[in-house]
Enzyme design. Structure first.
Site, short mmCIF file in Angstrom:
data_model
loop_
_atom_site.label_atom_id
_atom_site.label_comp_id
_atom_site.label_asym_id
_atom_site.label_seq_id
_atom_site.Cartn_x
_atom_site.Cartn_y
_atom_site.Cartn_z
N ASP A 214 11.36 10.30 23.40
CA ASP A 214 11.73 9.31 24.28
C ASP A 214 12.19 9.91 25.50
OD1 ASP A 214 12.25 6.94 25.25
OD2 ASP A 214 13.71 6.17 23.46
N TRP A 215 12.04 9.22 26.39
CA TRP A 215 12.18 9.61 28.04
C TRP A 215 13.58 10.30 28.00
CZ3 TRP A 215 7.87 8.05 26.80
CH2 TRP A 215 6.69 8.25 27.82
#
Length: 301
Positions: A214-215
């Site tokens: 995920d970012w």
């Protein structure tokens, strides 16, 4: 492109002298609610896509053929907007009714969640060069303090509840990618977890795609250490979005020998393999064409 209720497109952009005007990252989130106003230059263009019902409502249909059709519609819109990977479906378990993103997820039942995610993936990936990113892998049970939460559970609970939906989606639909979650699992960051990323997903289930974080997973953790090199060792192929600190960490651990060139090359292979099958290339075919014996869960009566 993010999801889950269809493609989360930035609804407007500017073109100045033939170039798209770069914008603040925050301008792409929640309609620009969190960003500072920017002076508009050039010509403004607008883009729109189809909004689909949230995951929980789709799951209440119990209609896998309908979900496949919804997925195929999304795949065609991805094709229209030159999108290869849709960052959806979200398929975490409804463990607590207060989880802030339950609406994105399908169910408290892992069988139903897995069947819905598999059907959606089969629909999207019917379109040449387009794929899904099933998420958040795994045990992402809350939004509050999601960077600092540690999901403590037994192997039985992990396998029978929290991994089962992902297992069904992988075995039945072979999504192009998986996104790992922010939380820790029994003290190990999900992005750095070899047991889930490699032993379960690849070795046991036969996952053939790419795994991404995920970012900013490696840069904003609250507890413990989650490194880019740790992602490589675990079998998490892409660190998103990739920051200078990640590059420095990988280079340092390669020099120290704590990250091997073989581990790095394996991650590059998995990533490039998806790139070469994407709709960025002419003559792309359905990603599903290379797999046999898919759709078994969904066709059992």
């Amino acid at each position: 492109m993010d999801g889950p209720a269809g493609l989360r497109l930035k609804r407007e952009y500017q073109v100045d002298n033939g170039e798209i005007v770069a914008s603040d990252f925050l301008a792409a989130l929640e309609g620009g609610f969190f960003s500072k106003p920017q002076e508009k230059r050039g010509t403004t263009y607008y883009q729109f896509c189809t909004a689909i019902p949230v995951g929980t409502l789709l799951a209440q249909s119990w209609d896998v053929e309908l979900i496949k059709r919804v997925g195929e519609m999304i795949g065609h819109e991805m094709e229209l907007f030159n999108v290869t990977l849709w960052l959806a479906p979200g398929m975490n378990i409804h463990r607590n009714p207060l989880c802030g993103r339950n609406f994105e997820y399908y169910s408290e039942d892992p069988l139903l969640a897995g069947m819905m995610a598999a059907a959606m993936t089969l629909g999207v990936q019917k379109v040449p060069g387009c794929g899904t990113t099933i998420k958040h892998f795994a045990c992402n049970n809350q939004e509050d303090n999601r960077m600092g939460s540690d999901s403590i559970l037994s192997e039985r609970a992990l396998r029978e509840i929290y991994l089962k939906g992902f297992e069904i989606a992988v075995k039945d639909a072979q999504p192009m990618s998986i996104m790992t979650s922010y939380n820790l699992i029994n003290g190990v960051h999900a992005a750095n977890c070899y047991d889930t990323c490699t032993k379960a997903a690849r070795d046991e289930w036969g996952f053939a795609g790419a795994i991404m974080t995920d970012w900013t997973t490696t840069n904003v953790q609250i507890q413990g250490e989650c490194t880019a090199a740790g992602c490589m060792r675990a079998g998490n192929d892409m660190v998103m979005p990739g920051l200078p600190e990640d590059h420095e960490n990988i280079k340092k651990e390669l020099a120290d020998g704590t990250l091997t060139m073989a581990e790095l090359k394996r991650c590059i292979y998995n990533t490039v393999n998806i790139v070469l099958q994407s709709n960025m290339y002419e003559g792309a075919v359905s990603y599903l064409d290379q797999f046999d014996d898919l759709d078994t869960y969904l066709t059992v009566k």
